[in-house]
Motif scaffolding. Structure first.
Motif, PDB file in Angstrom:
ATOM      1  N   LEU A   1     -16.518 -58.695  19.037  1.00 48.26           N
ATOM      2  CA  LEU A   1     -16.670 -58.902  17.600  1.00 48.26           C
ATOM      3  C   LEU A   1     -17.616 -57.840  17.060  1.00 48.26           C
ATOM      4  O   LEU A   1     -18.755 -57.714  17.513  1.00 48.26           O
ATOM      5  CB  LEU A   1     -17.230 -60.295  17.315  1.00 48.26           C
ATOM      6  CG  LEU A   1     -17.536 -60.625  15.847  1.00 48.26           C
ATOM      7  CD1 LEU A   1     -16.279 -60.554  14.983  1.00 48.26           C
ATOM      8  CD2 LEU A   1     -18.181 -62.014  15.734  1.00 48.26           C
TER       9      LEU A   1
ATOM     10  N   THR B   1     -18.928 -55.564  13.338  1.00 44.14           N
ATOM     11  CA  THR B   1     -18.978 -55.551  11.880  1.00 44.14           C
ATOM     12  C   THR B   1     -19.154 -54.120  11.399  1.00 44.14           C
ATOM     13  O   THR B   1     -19.500 -53.223  12.170  1.00 44.14           O
ATOM     14  CB  THR B   1     -20.138 -56.402  11.328  1.00 44.14           C
ATOM     15  OG1 THR B   1     -21.381 -55.752  11.621  1.00 44.14           O
ATOM     16  CG2 THR B   1     -20.124 -57.796  11.914  1.00 44.14           C
TER      17      THR B   1
ATOM     18  N   ILE C   1     -12.078 -60.482   7.496  1.00 41.42           N
ATOM     19  CA  ILE C   1     -11.956 -60.216   8.921  1.00 41.42           C
ATOM     20  C   ILE C   1     -10.623 -59.503   9.149  1.00 41.42           C
ATOM     21  O   ILE C   1      -9.562 -60.001   8.768  1.00 41.42           O
ATOM     22  CB  ILE C   1     -12.061 -61.508   9.758  1.00 41.42           C
ATOM     23  CG1 ILE C   1     -12.026 -61.173  11.255  1.00 41.42           C
ATOM     24  CG2 ILE C   1     -11.002 -62.529   9.385  1.00 41.42           C
ATOM     25  CD1 ILE C   1     -12.470 -62.326  12.146  1.00 41.42           C
TER      26      ILE C   1
ATOM     27  N   GLY D   1      -9.533 -64.231  15.882  1.00 36.41           N
ATOM     28  CA  GLY D   1     -10.247 -64.389  14.614  1.00 36.41           C
ATOM     29  C   GLY D   1      -9.987 -65.742  13.980  1.00 36.41           C
ATOM     30  O   GLY D   1     -10.902 -66.376  13.433  1.00 36.41           O
TER      31      GLY D   1
ATOM     32  N   LYS E   1     -12.756 -68.631  13.158  1.00 38.57           N
ATOM     33  CA  LYS E   1     -12.863 -69.276  11.857  1.00 38.57           C
ATOM     34  C   LYS E   1     -12.810 -70.795  11.983  1.00 38.57           C
ATOM     35  O   LYS E   1     -13.612 -71.518  11.391  1.00 38.57           O
ATOM     36  CB  LYS E   1     -11.719 -68.805  10.951  1.00 38.57           C
ATOM     37  CG  LYS E   1     -11.827 -67.395  10.437  1.00 38.57           C
ATOM     38  CD  LYS E   1     -10.510 -66.899   9.857  1.00 38.57           C
ATOM     39  CE  LYS E   1      -9.996 -67.780   8.743  1.00 38.57           C
ATOM     40  NZ  LYS E   1      -8.738 -67.222   8.149  1.00 38.57           N
TER      41      LYS E   1
ATOM     42  N   LEU F   1     -13.136 -66.934   5.930  1.00 36.87           N
ATOM     43  CA  LEU F   1     -12.863 -65.531   6.227  1.00 36.87           C
ATOM     44  C   LEU F   1     -11.441 -65.195   5.802  1.00 36.87           C
ATOM     45  O   LEU F   1     -10.501 -65.907   6.147  1.00 36.87           O
ATOM     46  CB  LEU F   1     -13.036 -65.241   7.727  1.00 36.87           C
ATOM     47  CG  LEU F   1     -14.457 -65.327   8.294  1.00 36.87           C
ATOM     48  CD1 LEU F   1     -14.431 -65.230   9.806  1.00 36.87           C
ATOM     49  CD2 LEU F   1     -15.332 -64.224   7.703  1.00 36.87           C
TER      50      LEU F   1
ATOM     51  N   HIS G   1      -8.234 -62.990   6.124  1.00 28.96           N
ATOM     52  CA  HIS G   1      -7.612 -62.126   7.124  1.00 28.96           C
ATOM     53  C   HIS G   1      -6.944 -60.919   6.468  1.00 28.96           C
ATOM     54  O   HIS G   1      -6.138 -61.060   5.550  1.00 28.96           O
ATOM     55  CB  HIS G   1      -6.570 -62.918   7.919  1.00 28.96           C
ATOM     56  CG  HIS G   1      -5.791 -62.092   8.886  1.00 28.96           C
ATOM     57  ND1 HIS G   1      -4.415 -62.138   8.993  1.00 28.96           N
ATOM     58  CD2 HIS G   1      -6.203 -61.165   9.789  1.00 28.96           C
ATOM     59  CE1 HIS G   1      -4.017 -61.305   9.917  1.00 28.96           C
ATOM     60  NE2 HIS G   1      -5.074 -60.692  10.413  1.00 28.96           N
TER      61      HIS G   1
ATOM     62  N   MET H   1     -15.564 -57.285   9.172  1.00 30.13           N
ATOM     63  CA  MET H   1     -15.686 -57.587  10.607  1.00 30.13           C
ATOM     64  C   MET H   1     -14.308 -57.658  11.233  1.00 30.13           C
ATOM     65  O   MET H   1     -13.286 -57.743  10.541  1.00 30.13           O
ATOM     66  CB  MET H   1     -16.433 -58.899  10.823  1.00 30.13           C
ATOM     67  CG  MET H   1     -15.679 -60.132  10.407  1.00 30.13           C
ATOM     68  SD  MET H   1     -16.677 -61.649  10.499  1.00 30.13           S
ATOM     69  CE  MET H   1     -17.663 -61.478   9.000  1.00 30.13           C
ATOM     70  N   ALA H   2     -14.285 -57.643  12.572  1.00 29.92           N
ATOM     71  CA  ALA H   2     -13.020 -57.757  13.297  1.00 29.92           C
ATOM     72  C   ALA H   2     -13.289 -57.985  14.773  1.00 29.92           C
ATOM     73  O   ALA H   2     -14.341 -57.591  15.296  1.00 29.92           O
ATOM     74  CB  ALA H   2     -12.175 -56.496  13.119  1.00 29.92           C
TER      75      ALA H   2
END
Length: 322
Positions: free
Chosen positions: A127, A129, A154, A167, A171, A178, A180, A200-201
C-alpha cells in the motif's frame, strides 16, 4: 482380423510418431506471448525476461504483445479464439482467477478455456500513497480517510485485478470511504500517484520498489507475512495493526485449452529451465518475488485454490463489475 489389428497398430504407431515429430519440430515460426497489461508493468517485465531467452532454445523469435483492457478480460477472451498450437501463449496474473467471480458476464471460462503451463513467480502487494499525503503510518492513513468528508481516492491497475480487489477488501474491513479509480496497468497508475492525481493504491512490489526507494511514492504497509529486503523498513500489515491482511499477485503462463499435453510439457520444460537459472532467479527476487517455477499439474492445483479464495474475497468485499 489379424490384418485389421496390424493395420490399426501401424496407424496408431504412425500417429504417435507424427505427434512426436510435431512436438520436436516446435516452433517452426515466431511465438507470441500475450500480456493483458501495458508495457512497463511487472507482468510485461517478467514476460519479456522469458521471451528474451527462449529464442536460444527455439531458434525462433518470441514476441511480447501487450493487449490491455477490462481487467485482463479483453486479452483472455481473445486468447480463447486462438489455436492451441503453442504459437500464442498468455502471461497473466491472479486477475485471471478473480474474473469468474467478479464479472457478471464473461464470454469465456477462466478455468476450462485455458491450460496452465507454469507459475513463474508470486509478488506481494504494498500500500503506497502519493508523497504529498501527510499520513506516514497505516493508523494515521485510516484516521485521515475517516476524517475527510469527501473521502479519498484509491487507484488500481484495472477492474478485476488483485490490486482492485485488495483495495475493496481494505475498504470493507476498515469501513472507509474510498473512490476506486481504475487504470490500464501499473505504469499510468504510478505516474498519476506520483503526480498526486490519485491518493493511494495497492501496487505490486516489483512495480513500486524503484519509486519507493527514490522517494517518489510513500510506502505505508506490505501485505505479506514478512518484510522484504528491498524495502526492509516498511512494516507488514500485521506489524502496522491489521493482522492477517495479506495479498499478492502471481505471474503464470497459459495456453488455449486445446493445446496437446505433450506440447504443453515441452513449453513448460523449456521455460522452467530459464526461470531456474541463477540470473533469472536473482532478477525475480530483486523484484520482491518468490520464485515458484511450478509444473502444469502444480499450477492447476494452485489455480483451483486461488479461484475459491478470490471468490470468497469478492463475496466479502461486495465488489462486482458489469
Amino acid at each position: 482380423m489379424k490384418v485389421i489389428k496390424h493395420v490399426a497398430s501401424a496407424l496408431l504407431i504412425g500417429g504417435l510418431a507424427a505427434s512426436g515429430m510435431a512436438q520436436a519440430a516446435f516452433p517452426e515460426k515466431p511465438v507470441t506471448i500475450v500480456v493483458p497489461y501495458p508495457a512497463g508493468g511487472a507482468t510485461d517485465v517478467i514476460a519479456r525476461l522469458i521471451a528474451q531467452q527462449l529464442p536460444a532454445k527455439w531458434n525462433q523469435p518470441v514476441v511480447v504483445r501487450n493487449q490491455p483492457g477490462a481487467g485482463t478480460t479483453v486479452a483472455a477472451e481473445a486468447l480463447t479464439r486462438e489455436k492451441g498450437d503453442g504459437y500464442t501463449l498468455y502471461m497473466t496474473t491472479a486477475a485471471h482467477t478473480i474474473s469468474a467471480s467478479l464479472y457478471k458476464k464473461l464470454n469465456y471460462d477462466p478455468i476450462k478455456d485455458f491450460k496452465p503451463i507454469t507459475l513463474v513467480s508470486t509478488i506481494p502487494l504494498v500500500l503506497v500513497t502519493t508523497p504529498s499525503l501527510k499520513p506516514n503510518t497505516l493508523p494515521e492513513l485510516i484516521a485521515a480517510v475517516k476524517a475527510t468528508k469527501e473521502g479519498m481516492t484509491i487507484a488500481s491497475t484495472g477492474n478485476g485485478t488483485p490490486q482492485h480487489l485488495t483495495g475493496e477488501l481494505f475498504k470493507a474491513k476498515q469501513n472507509l470511504d474510498l473512490v476506486h479509480i481504475p487504470y490500464r496497468g501499473d505504469a499510468p497508475m504510478i505516474t498519476d500517484l506520483i503526480g498526486g492525481q490519485v491518493q493511494m493504491a495497492f501496487v505490486t512490489l516489483s512495480a513500486a520498489v524503484s519509486n519507493i526507494q527514490a522517494g517518489k511514492l510513500k510506502p505505508i504497509a506490505l501485505a505479506h507475512n514478512k518484510r522484504v529486503d528491498a524495502i526492509a523498513d516498511v512494516p507488514t500489515f500485521a506489524e502496522a495493526g491489521m493482522p492477517g491482511f495479506e495479498a499478492a499477485t502471481w505471474f503464470g503462463l497459459f495456453a488455449p485449452a486445446s493445446i496437446p499435453d505433450e506440447l504443453r510439457q515441452k513449453i513448460y520444460q523449456d521455460v522452467s529451465e530459464i526461470v531456474g537459472t541463477p540470473e533469472m532467479t536473482k532478477k525475480l527476487v530483486s523484484m520482491g518475488g518468490d520464485v515458484n517455477n511450478s509444473s502444469p499439474e502444480e499450477f492447476q492445483a494452485f489455480i483451483n485454490k486461488e479461484a475459491a479464495n478470490w471468490a470468497e474475497a469478492v463475496k466479502i468485499s461486495g465488489a462486482s463489475v458489469d
